[in-house]
Design a protein around this motif. Structure first.
Motif, short mmCIF file in Angstrom:
data_model
loop_
_atom_site.label_atom_id
_atom_site.label_comp_id
_atom_site.label_asym_id
_atom_site.label_seq_id
_atom_site.Cartn_x
_atom_site.Cartn_y
_atom_site.Cartn_z
N SER A 159 0.83 -1.15 0.04
CA SER A 159 -0.03 -0.03 -0.04
C SER A 159 0.80 1.34 0.18
CB SER A 159 -1.02 0.07 1.48
OG SER A 159 -0.13 0.02 2.33
N LYS A 160 2.01 1.07 -0.04
CA LYS A 160 3.06 2.29 -0.08
C LYS A 160 3.80 2.27 -1.37
CE LYS A 160 3.39 2.41 4.98
NZ LYS A 160 2.71 1.47 5.38
N GLU A 161 5.18 1.85 -1.33
CA GLU A 161 6.31 1.95 -2.23
C GLU A 161 6.04 1.53 -3.59
OE1 GLU A 161 8.62 1.91 1.64
OE2 GLU A 161 6.82 1.11 0.79
N LEU A 162 5.13 0.19 -3.70
CA LEU A 162 4.93 -0.46 -4.95
C LEU A 162 4.03 0.55 -5.91
CD1 LEU A 162 4.42 -4.05 -3.93
CD2 LEU A 162 6.27 -3.17 -5.38
N TRP A 163 3.19 1.57 -5.05
CA TRP A 163 2.25 2.25 -6.34
C TRP A 163 3.05 3.37 -6.76
CZ3 TRP A 163 -2.46 0.81 -7.57
CH2 TRP A 163 -2.89 -0.26 -6.91
#
Length: 667
Positions: A230-234
């Motif tokens: 829900s953070k860096e991958l997006w």
């Protein structure tokens, strides 16, 4: 033989008359004696010189010689007949081909039995002859059979052959079955494939280098960290991020979502046989029954695994809204309950294909996904809505003024935030979803993401005889995270007793790491209590983030101290300094003792006003004048100080002095 016997009957009387022991004693003379022993009547003739003795020796000698000749000839005939029959017995074994099915049969596949040869007349052959035939039989049955049929062992499965001696001298070959896919026994069995299980596995192996650890998980993936979902991958620039699952942290360093590559693990089939033990992951299997007394579990395919020590780290399942559950198949098909890698891959694809996505929930997960999708909406025509019943983002955690400020930040990311909104019903109409709110408003959207909390997985409580906490949910454990004498619980599913804050259940990454690590140590005999105060963090993009510890509940009295932020006071700068995006990994308890009070600390405890710029600060949560929770707002690498404050559990008359410990006014 019959002729010899007849001749002996005729000559026997004559032979006895010439022998001294064949003569009858003088009975009358014996009777006249007074009881002495009669003297034997010996022949007075010299042996070899009497014609009578010579005839006797010739007759007896001739009889023995004739008998020997007869026996020899008879044995020669028996030997030839015996060898001929053995050749007939061996002929079918040598000519019959093997079949593939016989190789993997559990019964012997090449067993040769020798039927005993029944003879009507004559004695059995001497032992030397029988032994020679037996050796010949073994040699033929072994060498010839393998010489003619070794080509048939072409299976890719490992096959081994054992030899057993048979009473008749034959040879038996037994094929050992291939290693089972699911090992029947695991000394250390970890149920669940999340962060807590992986932390426990590493801890077990650190204390017991030869340990054999089996992780059983429903997921198809190896253990991985959830926060980047829900953070860096997006925020990744890689178009193939769904396949690689690699991301750049805020500091620019690239990292995989998996804790370890495939080469780190051993296969479940090989786990019982590897010399130095290892960690194996059994994917796609669910434990459906636990026999705590019998120390074994049953999987969803019916197979059983016994254990010596067991960790229950089953995590939780995302909750859904009742209004969505009863809305029908079409609505549920267009709803994502965000939790796993598959959910990220699915939502990432959906966000590129639809025109509108609505997120229901204003907590950590909902706000993080709203910011991530809102950033994407600025580059595309995607519409992002966020609905929640609180008055502002993270309203259950942050004080009202900070929650409102956060809501404005989320709106600037391109999100249509709708606070104080409760979903009444959801319908599927004309290819779109219609969300009806309690105040009568309607929201049209193409897809829904429900981020409304987590329900701990406690299905094993009934069969395993484990206690479930009625207030917080999860398995109740003691201070050493034990639920039974050889069963431990860690992660989201553990309801533990905090010696400072009372009984709690925590759903965050740091707690999963620390509780899993401690459970692994205790499974190897450490017997350590759980005294750690877990922290958690949330990032609303690369420029706004916070870290929290203890009980952070907006219903508690709070005191906040804020200062103007600098370029160093962002999640991006924090990761550049620590070297990791998972900030809890850089924590050390020793850091707290070395922090002093800055001479520039001139904090005042003025009540924050609406509209203030909360660049960075510290928020204290109080219960009976004791600090029970701390939030560090855009203040990083100070968590050990906050942990020590909560651990001390002291009353503080002047919180201004406590705030100075965090040096928030340093440039």
């Amino acid at each position: 033989m019959l002729k010899c016997r007849a001749s002996w009957q005729k000559l026997a009387p004559l032979a006895r008359s010439f022998t001294p022991w064949g003569r009858k004693p003088n009975v009358s003379k014996f009777k006249d004696s007074w009881g002495g022993v009669p003297t034997a009547q010996m022949s007075s003739n010299i042996p070899g010189r009497s014609s009578e003795n010579m005839i006797y020796y010739l007759l007896v000698g001739g009889t023995f010689v004739g008998s020997g000749i007869y026996v020899y000839r008879h044995l020669q005939e028996d030997k030839a007949r015996f060898n001929e029959r053995m050749a007939l017995v061996l002929k079918p074994v040598n000519e019959k081909p093997f079949t593939d099915s016989s190789i993997y049969d559990k019964s012997p596949v090449a067993k040769t039995e020798v039927s005993p040869v029944v003879e009507e007349q004559g004695p059995k052959p001497p032992e030397e002859s029988a032994g020679a035939v037996t050796e010949e039989l073994q040699k033929v049955s072994t060498e010839e059979a393998f010489k003619e049929h070794t080509e048939i062992t072409t299976s890719s499965e490992p096959v081994s052959v054992e030899k057993n001696q048979q009473p008749e001298g034959a040879q038996e070959m037994t094929v050992v079955q291939a290693r089972p896919e699911i090992p029947p026994h695991a000394p250390y069995l970890l149920i669940g494939g999340g962060t807590a299980s992986f932390a426990a596995a590493r801890s077990i192996r650190a204390r017991d280098p030869g340990a054999r650890v089996l992780i059983v998980t429903e997921e198809a993936d190896l253990p991985y960290m959830r926060p980047p979902l829900s953070k860096e991958l997006w925020f990744s620039d890689d178009p193939n991020v769904k396949e690689t699952l690699r991301f750049k942290q805020w500091n620019g360093k690239e990292r995989s979502i998996y804790f370890q590559p495939l080469s780190f693990y051993v296969s479940p089939q090989d786990l019982p046989y590897v010399e130095n033990g290892g960690v194996a992951v059994l994917n796609g299997r669910k434990v459906v029954h636990m026999d705590a007394r019998g120390n074994k579990v049953r999987l969803d395919d019916g197979s059983e695994i016994s254990y010596e020590k067991c960790l229950v780290a089953t995590g939780g399942t995302p909750r859904n809204l009742p209004s969505i559950e009863r809305a029908g198949e079409e609505v549920n098909k267009r709803t994502t309950l965000f939790r796993k890698i598959e959910d990220f891959k699915s939502l990432e694809t959906i966000s590129r294909d639809v025109k509108s996505i609505t997120i229901i929930g204003g907590g950590f997960l909902g706000s993080e996904l709203a910011c991530a999708l809102g950033r994407r909406a600025q580059e595309t025509s995607l519409e992002v809505n966020q609905i929640f019943p609180e008055m502002g983002n993270m309203g259950k955690i942050l004080p009202e003024y900070l929650s409102n400020w956060t809501t404005e930040k989320v709106k600037k990311e391109g999100v249509n935030v709708m606070p104080d909104s409760v979903v009444k019903s959801v319908n599927y109409e004309n290819g779109r979803l219609s969300i009806k709110l309690k105040d009568g408003r309607m929201v049209k959207t193409d897809h829904i993401v429900a981020a409304v909390g987590l329900e701990p997985n406690v299905e094993l409580a009934k069969s395993g005889g484990l206690e479930v906490d009625s207030d917080f949910g999860g398995f109740r454990v003691n201070s050493e995270l034990q639920a039974r004498s050889n069963i431990w619980v860690a992660g989201d599913a553990a309801c533990f007793y905090d010696i400072k804050l009372g009984r709690r259940r925590v759903e965050h990454h740091d707690h999963a790491v620390v509780s899993g690590r401690l459970a692994g140590e205790n499974m190897t005999g450490a017997n350590k209590p759980y005294w750690h105060q877990s922290m958690f963090w949330s990032d609303l993009g690369p420029y706004v983030g916070y870290e929290a510890i203890g009980i952070v509940d907006s219903s508690l009295p709070t005191v906040g101290v804020f200062a103007k932020a600098t370029a160093k006071d962002t999640p991006k700068a924090a990761t550049e300094e620590s070297g990791t995006g998972i900030r809890s990994e850089s924590e050390t308890e020793a850091t707290a003792s070395g922090v002093g009070i800055s001479t520039k600390a001139v904090s005042t405890l003025n009540t924050p006003q609406q509209g203030d710029d909360y660049g960075k600060g510290v928020i204290f949560y109080l219960r009976d004048k004791v600090i029970v929770g701390v939030i560090l707002w855009n203040v990083f690498n100070r968590m050990p100080i906050a942990r020590k404050i909560i651990k001390d559990g002291e009353e503080h008359a002047d919180l201004n002095e406590v705030a100075k410990l965090f040096n928030i006014h340093d440039d």
